[in-house]
Write a protein that holds these residues in place. Sequence first.
Motif, PDB file in Angstrom:
ATOM      1  N   PRO A 110     -52.534  -2.569  80.998  1.00 46.12           N
ATOM      2  CA  PRO A 110     -53.862  -2.623  81.753  1.00 46.12           C
ATOM      3  C   PRO A 110     -55.202  -2.612  80.855  1.00 46.12           C
ATOM      4  O   PRO A 110     -54.766  -2.151  79.811  1.00 46.12           O
ATOM      5  N   PRO A 111     -56.178  -3.035  81.495  1.00 45.82           N
ATOM      6  CA  PRO A 111     -57.468  -2.741  80.679  1.00 45.82           C
ATOM      7  C   PRO A 111     -57.630  -1.365  80.325  1.00 45.82           C
ATOM      8  O   PRO A 111     -57.311  -0.550  80.907  1.00 45.82           O
ATOM      9  N   LEU A 112     -58.352  -1.399  79.031  1.00 44.25           N
ATOM     10  CA  LEU A 112     -58.762  -0.111  78.740  1.00 44.25           C
ATOM     11  C   LEU A 112     -59.714   0.845  79.596  1.00 44.25           C
ATOM     12  O   LEU A 112     -60.674   0.198  80.505  1.00 44.25           O
ATOM     13  N   THR A 113     -59.714   1.922  79.884  1.00 41.13           N
ATOM     14  CA  THR A 113     -60.870   2.635  80.512  1.00 41.13           C
ATOM     15  C   THR A 113     -62.191   2.682  79.705  1.00 41.13           C
ATOM     16  O   THR A 113     -62.133   2.259  78.587  1.00 41.13           O
ATOM     17  N   ALA A 114     -63.152   2.967  80.309  1.00 37.25           N
ATOM     18  CA  ALA A 114     -64.426   3.045  79.574  1.00 37.25           C
ATOM     19  C   ALA A 114     -64.480   4.040  78.174  1.00 37.25           C
ATOM     20  O   ALA A 114     -65.088   3.578  77.334  1.00 37.25           O
ATOM     21  N   GLU A 115     -63.818   5.047  78.555  1.00 40.78           N
ATOM     22  CA  GLU A 115     -63.909   5.977  77.392  1.00 40.78           C
ATOM     23  C   GLU A 115     -62.745   5.506  76.382  1.00 40.78           C
ATOM     24  O   GLU A 115     -63.211   5.496  75.156  1.00 40.78           O
ATOM     25  N   GLN A 116     -61.641   5.015  76.620  1.00 35.95           N
ATOM     26  CA  GLN A 116     -60.773   4.285  75.763  1.00 35.95           C
ATOM     27  C   GLN A 116     -61.651   3.115  74.937  1.00 35.95           C
ATOM     28  O   GLN A 116     -61.328   2.706  73.781  1.00 35.95           O
ATOM     29  N   GLN A 117     -62.234   2.303  75.429  1.00 33.60           N
ATOM     30  CA  GLN A 117     -63.036   1.358  74.932  1.00 33.60           C
ATOM     31  C   GLN A 117     -64.165   1.760  73.968  1.00 33.60           C
ATOM     32  O   GLN A 117     -64.193   1.043  72.948  1.00 33.60           O
ATOM     33  N   ARG A 118     -64.734   2.767  74.507  1.00 31.20           N
ATOM     34  CA  ARG A 118     -65.673   3.508  73.403  1.00 31.20           C
ATOM     35  C   ARG A 118     -64.796   3.812  72.106  1.00 31.20           C
ATOM     36  O   ARG A 118     -65.165   3.607  71.018  1.00 31.20           O
ATOM     37  N   GLU A 119     -63.565   4.411  72.426  1.00 32.66           N
ATOM     38  CA  GLU A 119     -62.766   4.948  71.156  1.00 32.66           C
ATOM     39  C   GLU A 119     -62.604   3.481  70.178  1.00 32.66           C
ATOM     40  O   GLU A 119     -62.498   3.655  69.114  1.00 32.66           O
ATOM     41  N   ALA A 120     -62.034   2.527  70.946  1.00 32.17           N
ATOM     42  CA  ALA A 120     -61.676   1.296  70.370  1.00 32.17           C
ATOM     43  C   ALA A 120     -62.716   0.902  69.499  1.00 32.17           C
ATOM     44  O   ALA A 120     -62.571   0.198  68.566  1.00 32.17           O
TER      45      ALA A 120
END
Length: 324
Positions: free
Chosen positions: A295-305
Amino acid sequence: MASNQASRKDRPLRRRALAVVVGAAALVAGSWLLSQPGDGPGLADDVAAASSASGPAAPMPAAKVEAASTAPVLASSAPGSTSPLPRAPGWPTDASLRQVQRALDGQGTPKDLLEAATMLSACQGADAFVDQQYRERDQPSPTGRQLERITGRSSQDWIRQSQDFQRQCQVFDAATLARGPELLKRAYDTGAKDAALPYLQWLNTSRQPIDPELRDRLQRDARQTAEDGDFMALLSYSFAFDVSAMGITEVQRQAYKEARLRIVGLMSGAEMEKASRDGMADTERMMGQWGALPPPLTAEQQREADALAARVIEAWRKRQGKQG
């Protein structure tokens, strides 16, 4: 029983999904390498990248999509890497045959062992790479057409050169080719850290039992190669859809993928970056159709990425001597 039957029915789709991943990785890697200016790598380098898509000594047709995390992994020290790592021998010659034989006899440095293993991996994948070029000629992908336009190399050019490499590889017999994993193990055991990624992928695809401590160490060393900014390692992880087998998280895969795509742009321009992004998007859409895409990353996960991708790109810049 019903689940077993369903699993058997899914196998053709799984094989097709794996073929898509392997083909995309080979096309992107080969085309990116081919686009490099000056005295850049030749087709031997492209074949080395493509061949390791099935792992050293791992026959690609027998692989399943469960191994998709390891199947496209390209040796971080493979020829054509943008990082200052040892280059394997070019086209197989009497000299490279002697180098491989010395390695098999227990001679040479860890670097020599890794180069010999890379050569054997390249040659073992030569047939598969020729097949991939024919498929791209007969059923060209949108990305393939764009890359052909950008590089100025026709599909027939690729076929002809890959066939030349295939013929050169005949200096190695089947028994010699099958000893590539042995050289990988020895290279890693004697201190060639950049052997971690191809050695890990081979262990995963071969289904051999792995000591948990060794697996953890290999995964850690392989991740470090990527985070040091090695292009071929980043390419490998871009196509690692089963992240658990490679010891990474989905956040890390997304970060490595984005870093790789942006590095393509820095090295080869906006058109090549767009072609790489298009190819990656096509592959992910297909993998999604078979339920192999997370599934797509969450907003927080995307910031980490995003933060990790920035650090990886900076590491790549430092390796290239390109500060700022």
